[in-house]
Design an enzyme around this catalytic site. Structure first.
Site: not given
Length: 700
Positions: A96, A131, A344, A398
């Site tokens: 890290w 990350k 959606d 949708e």
């Protein structure tokens, strides 16, 4: 079904007018929309090598195994963060330490690095956490999960971590995708809810327990909800945080691939419920404020926020947003072998107002300033690339406003979807079950639930059959939406608390249970017959699942009690749920035998208000629906458009369907040369109350 090409006629995006002459005054707007789509495609051709190449950007963004200019094998990484001052790749592989692996920026705001293998071994081990550390304009540092990350995990609540995912042995696909069916019978499913136990189910459990069950029922497609990674389980998967990652709470990516592969072995298509209408508000584990700005993939300010969903809204006019989203659809087609998508929130995408508030959805509105032209162009590009990469793929929108051309080919001026969800169907049934009537009693006013003897047959028939010509629809009575906490399933609206004590066949059949079972079958069947060119059922509703859906949250003490499916109810042959399940199987078999859903829309020959009768013809079959609560009709003359001898091939009154055995299916019925209700012929028959019957012409 729509596709990207259509022969003959105008080639400027106005061919759609042949299906709807009311579109003629808007021909110039149709041309303009089509020209914008073509212009974007041309720009992609010149700048990115074409639409398909552009949509394969997942091969260059995020983590990828590749070689550098010196032919050295290693891991490349790339992400787009134009607002950041500097970036570093951090993770377990470098303890890290943000000083060890800084990224380089190009002129477009792309940050990248290459990590050569060390002694033939990748420097980032498979399964290790990663990350990004980002320094923003004011000098401070924050961490983010890469936007293109392909796996995230939640080892410590509530924070998620990115994971470098590159198994040494990739999943080996065993079964080809099934051919595109003539009609869709869709089983809408949520993997986490698919257990009978109060827990989060897994991909492997779904593969083992649910797929064989769905195949036995007769559904030919499974639509998977809540697959794209979402930090909040209770969002039903609609607050996506990591678009290229599949939810790790159910298992590994390879487990999902096995699920899809197993579906294909049963001849079942698998659709992804894809959410490109908005994104989670989360910052630390989502895409919101990824580069420290309020915009990035989204609109800045109020335009970039949905007032009701509390989420971020994409800027579809942004080049990198297009890259991200178009690559996302191709990623799921190619990496996970999905056979199509249910998009959606298309209505929210299409309009600047996102469907919030009261609006008159007429032609002026469809072609006015409320339409988001960037979102429309994105949807056209998405359908284009989906069908280009996999011609057999199917897409469902949708969308409830009735936007013209949504399910017509792109070359006609359409948007290119294959189907639209016919959301008016569930709205009809829920409104009928929930509406109140106001009656005046002398000096006071009383409100009462509208009972089924007050239901208007013309309203039912018109609503179910009202859809745009040549634009296929998926009909359904209820989906996950109708059962969320605060509402309840249709069966529970019909029978409520009596389902707890009176669903056993060893108990007397109460009037409420008898009414509920009869109407549950009628509601599902008439929707199936009249409502569309495909059919959808949310898991459990095929057997009348009681109660509602509620995910674990603080308000229910983090309970999973209502976030599961009670499969045991349908398996118990002493409970009436098993009857509803058997009826569902029989209903689906009509499509398999007679291609019912892929035939021309139903022709309504009769709606009789006082008798509560609806008669329809479809696929050469005759359908009668008697909604009357108490009256059965003897020698009832039903209108016929054809002559001959007819026999009953299906009805809802079988004992095995929870019926009362009032229909004799061995009788041969003859048409008569006496017209009724404006049709040339008639046929007299017995129509029991709250019963549906299907006739077919007798073969000689």
């Amino acid at each position: 079904m729509a596709n990207t090409t259509s022969c003959e006629g105008p080639t400027d995006g106005t061919k759609i007018i042949q299906w709807d002459s009311w579109l003629a005054p808007y021909a110039e707007i149709l041309r303009s929309r089509y020209a914008r789509y073509l212009e974007l495609k041309d720009n992609l051709e010149r700048s990115e090598g074409g639409l398909v190449q552009f949509a394969h950007s997942y091969q260059r963004y995020g983590f990828n195994r590749t070689r550098d200019a010196n032919n050295q094998e290693g891991i490349s990484f790339r992400d787009w963060a134009p607002g950041a001052h500097s970036l570093s790749l951090i993770g377990e592989f470098n303890h890290w330490d943000r000083s060890l692996n800084p990224l380089e920026r190009d002129q477009f705001g792309n940050w990248s690095t290459f990590l050569p293998d060390r002694d033939g071994t990748p420097v980032i081990p498979h399964g290790s956490k990663v990350k990004l550390a980002l320094q923003f304009a004011d000098g401070h540092w924050e961490t983010r999960i890469p936007c293109w990350i392909r796996r995230v995990v939640q080892d410590t609540c509530p924070e998620f971590d990115g994971v470098y995912w590159k198994p040494p042995s990739p999943y080996h696909w065993l079964h080809p995708s099934p051919a595109r069916p003539s009609s869709l019978r869709i089983y809408e499913a949520h993997v986490g809810m698919a257990s009978g136990e109060p827990k989060v189910a897994t991909y492997k459990e779904f593969t083992r327990n649910i797929i064989p069950y769905v195949s036995q029922l007769g559904y030919n497609c499974i639509e998977l909800m809540a697959i794209m990674e979402h930090a909040y389980y209770g969002s039903f998967g609609y607050q996506v945080t990591n678009f290229f990652a599949v939810s790790s709470r159910y298992g590994t990516p390879e487990d999902l691939k096995e699920l899809v592969d197993t579906c294909h072995s049963y001849g079942i298509l698998v659709f992804l419920d894809i959410v490109h209408s908005h994104a989670s508000n989360n910052v630390m584990d989502g895409t919101n404020q990824f580069d420290g700005t309020d915009s990035h993939f989204f609109h800045g300010g109020g335009r970039g926020r949905h007032d009701i969903w509390d989420s971020r809204l994409f800027n579809y006019g942004n080049w990198e947003t297009l890259r991200f989203l178009l690559s996302n659809v191709v990623w799921f087609l190619e990496e996970y072998n999905f056979d199509g998508f249910r998009f959606d929130g298309v209505m929210s995408m299409l309009y600047h107002h996102h469907g919030i508030g009261n609006h008159s959805y007429n032609y002026d509105h469809f072609f006015g300033g409320s339409v988001d032209s960037d979102a429309l162009a994105y949807l056209m590009l998405a359908n284009d690339v989906i069908h280009a990469v996999r011609p057999s793929a199917l897409t469902i929108a949708e969308e409830v406003s009735g936007f013209p051309g949504l399910c017509r080919p792109l070359s006609e001026g359409g948007v290119g979807f294959d189907y639209r969800l016919q959301m008016a169907c569930p709205d009809l049934w829920i409104s009928l079950l929930k509406e109140f009537k106001v009656q005046q009693y002398l000096l006071f006013i009383k409100t009462e639930i509208i009972e089924d003897d007050d239901w208007r047959m013309d309203r039912i028939a018109w609503t179910l059959g009202n859809r745009r010509w040549k634009e296929p629809c998926i009909a359904y009575c209820e989906s996950h939406d109708q059962a969320l906490v605060g509402d309840k399933t249709i069966s529970f609206w019909l029978m409520d608390k009596e389902m707890y004590d009176w669903m056993s066949v060893t108990q007397p059949l109460t009037p409420i249970i008898a009414r509920g079972i009869g109407l549950h079958k009628l509601i599902r069947f008439i929707t199936f017959v009249i409502g569309g060119e495909g059919y959808l059922c949310f898991m459990g509703n095929e057997f009348g699942h009681p109660e509602w859906v509620d995910f674990p949250r603080a308000g229910n003490n983090e309970s999973y009690h209502y976030a599961r499916r009670r499969w045991d109810l349908a398996k118990d042959t002493l409970l009436r749920y098993a009857h509803l399940l058997e009826f569902d199987k029989g209903m689906l078999s009509l499509d398999m035998k007679f291609n019912l859903l892929s035939s021309d829309p139903a022709f309504i020959t009769l709606t009789h208000e006082s008798d509560k009768i609806i008669v329809a013809e479809r696929a050469g079959l005759i359908f009668t629906f008697n909604f009357h609560p108490t009256t059965s009709f003897v020698d009832y003359p039903i209108p016929m458009r054809q002559t001959g001898q007819f026999e009953i091939i299906f009805h809802s009154d079988l004992a095995g369907y929870g019926g009362h055995c009032r229909v004799c299916d061995s009788i041969v019925y003859h048409t008569q040369p006496f017209g009724v209700h404006g049709h040339p012929y008639s046929m007299r028959t017995y129509l029991p109350n709250r019963c549906a019957i299907v006739w077919a012409k007798k073969k000689h």
